[in-house]
Design a protein around this motif. Structure first.
Motif, short mmCIF file in Angstrom:
data_model
loop_
_atom_site.label_atom_id
_atom_site.label_comp_id
_atom_site.label_asym_id
_atom_site.label_seq_id
_atom_site.Cartn_x
_atom_site.Cartn_y
_atom_site.Cartn_z
N PRO A 195 0.83 -1.21 0.00
CA PRO A 195 0.00 0.00 0.00
C PRO A 195 0.87 1.26 0.00
CG PRO A 195 0.02 -1.01 2.16
CD PRO A 195 0.75 -1.95 1.26
N LEU A 196 0.26 2.37 -0.43
CA LEU A 196 0.99 3.63 -0.44
C LEU A 196 1.18 4.12 0.99
CD1 LEU A 196 2.06 6.21 -1.88
CD2 LEU A 196 -0.29 7.03 -1.91
N VAL A 197 2.43 4.10 1.45
CA VAL A 197 2.75 4.65 2.77
C VAL A 197 4.08 5.40 2.63
CG1 VAL A 197 1.65 3.07 4.42
CG2 VAL A 197 3.86 2.46 3.45
N GLN A 198 4.25 6.36 3.50
CA GLN A 198 5.52 7.09 3.47
C GLN A 198 6.60 6.22 4.14
OE1 GLN A 198 5.28 11.00 5.26
NE2 GLN A 198 7.50 11.26 5.22
N ALA A 199 7.72 6.01 3.46
CA ALA A 199 8.82 5.26 4.09
C ALA A 199 9.31 6.06 5.29
CB ALA A 199 9.95 5.06 3.08
N GLU A 200 9.77 5.36 6.31
CA GLU A 200 10.20 6.05 7.55
C GLU A 200 11.29 7.08 7.28
OE1 GLU A 200 11.48 3.57 10.78
OE2 GLU A 200 9.45 2.69 10.89
N ASP A 201 12.17 6.75 6.32
CA ASP A 201 13.29 7.65 6.05
C ASP A 201 13.03 8.56 4.84
OD1 ASP A 201 13.30 5.42 4.45
OD2 ASP A 201 15.47 5.08 4.54
N ALA A 202 11.76 8.70 4.44
CA ALA A 202 11.46 9.60 3.31
C ALA A 202 11.18 11.00 3.82
CB ALA A 202 10.24 9.08 2.55
N ILE A 203 11.50 12.00 2.98
CA ILE A 203 11.22 13.39 3.35
C ILE A 203 9.88 13.78 2.74
CG2 ILE A 203 12.19 15.72 3.44
CD1 ILE A 203 14.70 14.54 2.10
N LEU A 204 9.01 14.35 3.56
CA LEU A 204 7.67 14.74 3.09
C LEU A 204 7.71 16.13 2.45
CD1 LEU A 204 4.57 14.09 3.12
CD2 LEU A 204 4.49 15.37 5.26
N LEU A 205 7.12 16.24 1.26
CA LEU A 205 7.00 17.57 0.63
C LEU A 205 5.56 17.76 0.16
CD1 LEU A 205 8.33 20.20 -0.48
CD2 LEU A 205 8.59 19.01 -2.64
N ASP A 206 4.89 18.80 0.68
CA ASP A 206 3.56 19.18 0.19
C ASP A 206 3.79 20.30 -0.82
OD1 ASP A 206 1.10 20.40 -0.29
OD2 ASP A 206 0.33 19.86 1.68
N ASN A 207 3.51 20.03 -2.09
CA ASN A 207 3.82 21.04 -3.11
C ASN A 207 2.60 21.82 -3.58
OD1 ASN A 207 2.50 19.38 -4.88
ND2 ASN A 207 4.26 18.88 -6.15
N SER A 208 1.52 21.81 -2.76
CA SER A 208 0.28 22.52 -3.14
C SER A 208 0.56 23.96 -3.54
CB SER A 208 -0.73 22.53 -1.99
OG SER A 208 -1.08 21.23 -1.64
N ASN A 209 1.47 24.61 -2.81
CA ASN A 209 1.71 26.02 -3.08
C ASN A 209 3.11 26.32 -3.59
OD1 ASN A 209 -0.92 26.89 -2.17
ND2 ASN A 209 -0.22 26.23 -0.15
N LEU A 210 3.71 25.34 -4.24
CA LEU A 210 5.05 25.57 -4.79
C LEU A 210 5.01 25.60 -6.31
CD1 LEU A 210 7.44 23.14 -2.82
CD2 LEU A 210 7.02 25.56 -2.40
N THR A 211 5.84 26.42 -6.90
CA THR A 211 5.96 26.38 -8.37
C THR A 211 6.91 25.22 -8.70
OG1 THR A 211 7.90 27.80 -8.40
CG2 THR A 211 5.75 28.89 -8.56
N ILE A 212 6.92 24.83 -9.96
CA ILE A 212 7.81 23.75 -10.39
C ILE A 212 9.27 24.13 -10.11
CG2 ILE A 212 8.68 22.50 -12.42
CD1 ILE A 212 5.79 22.40 -13.42
N GLU A 213 9.59 25.42 -10.35
CA GLU A 213 10.98 25.87 -10.12
C GLU A 213 11.36 25.75 -8.64
OE1 GLU A 213 8.74 27.65 -11.95
OE2 GLU A 213 9.66 26.94 -13.82
N GLN A 214 10.44 26.18 -7.77
CA GLN A 214 10.73 26.10 -6.32
C GLN A 214 10.92 24.65 -5.88
OE1 GLN A 214 7.18 28.18 -5.10
NE2 GLN A 214 8.33 30.00 -4.49
#
Ligand code: DC
Length: 229
Positions: A195-214
């Motif tokens: 199932p889709l789960v965040q790996a313990e050592d993964a970094i979380l990024l919410d890109n809702s308000n980021l441009t592609i460049e950022q």
């Protein structure tokens, strides 16, 4: 500079492939869109009578698995690899709504996943690979040096997919796409195998308000931290 393995996982339509493709290009790494592989298997199942509406004949597909060969060829126009199913170009077809509606059903099957994971591991055995998907950091490359888990709100993701389809001239309804995004989130997170789960050592990024460049700038910094020490 040492070559590493980069795993980018997360919800559907978060921009994982944009991020992965741009980074692979900058680094001269191989980019693999693992979702395209599940989509290609789904298209094959649809074209060979395994589906009746949304009902899948699992045994029929199981018996056809050895006839399904997926490969990628770099397309200089888009700057990313196009997907081929048994040597036929299927890059556009695998993104249509009929495939999107059925792919979670196919991706939940253990015999499909076993086969796809083996192929994905073979693509990455020399390192120098950026792969995006749902289980890359957890199952395909648990030892990846850099793992990202990407997310954005369902509405923003549906809007992005809507614009993508419209730009390609494909018919689309925003409400249908939003419903499909939410349904796939649910199925991806609740299936039994990987199932889709965040790996313990993964970094979380919410890109809702980021441009592609950022987003690309952020990713490059994370990459440099892994290769410089
Ligand atoms: O990223 P995408 O929307 O093209 O993925 C298509 C489907 O395949 C999606 O429903 C989840 C599934 N998938 C998966 O189960 N494991 C992966 N590594 C990649 C995609």
């Amino acid at each position: 500079m040492k070559r590493i393995t980069i795993a980018i996982d997360g919800f559907s339509s978060c921009g994982k492939s944009t991020m992965a493709k741009d980074l692979a290009k900058k680094l001269g790494y191989v980019y693999v869109d693992s979702g395209a592989m599940y989509r290609a298997v789904t298209l094959y199942a649809m074209e060979h009578g395994c589906f009746d509406g949304l009902q899948l004949n699992v045994e029929k597909l199981r018996n056809m698995m050895q006839d399904i060969h997926i490969s990628f060829q770099f397309n200089p126009e888009t700057g990313k690899p196009d997907t081929y199913l048994n040597n036929t170009h299927v890059e556009n077809q695998i993104r249509n709504m009929e495939v999107s509606e059925r792919v979670s059903i196919v991706a939940a099957l253990d015999f499909v996943r076993t086969e796809m994971v083996a192929q994905q591991q073979a693509f990455g055995k020399e390192k120098g690979v950026v792969m995006d998907g749902r289980d890359i950091g957890t199952t395909v490359f648990p030892d990846a040096e850099l793992k990202i888990f990407l997310t954005a709100s369902p509405e923003i993701r549906a809007q992005r997919r809507y614009e993508e389809l419209k730009a390609k001239g494909q018919e689309a309804s925003f409400d249908d796409i939003l419903a499909n995004v939410k349904e796939r989130d649910y199925i991806d997170q609740h299936r039994e195998v990987s199932p889709l789960v965040q790996a313990e050592d993964a970094i979380l990024l919410d890109n809702s308000n980021l441009t592609i460049e950022q987003q690309n700038e952020w990713l490059m910094k994370e990459y440099l931290k892994r290769v410089e020490d």
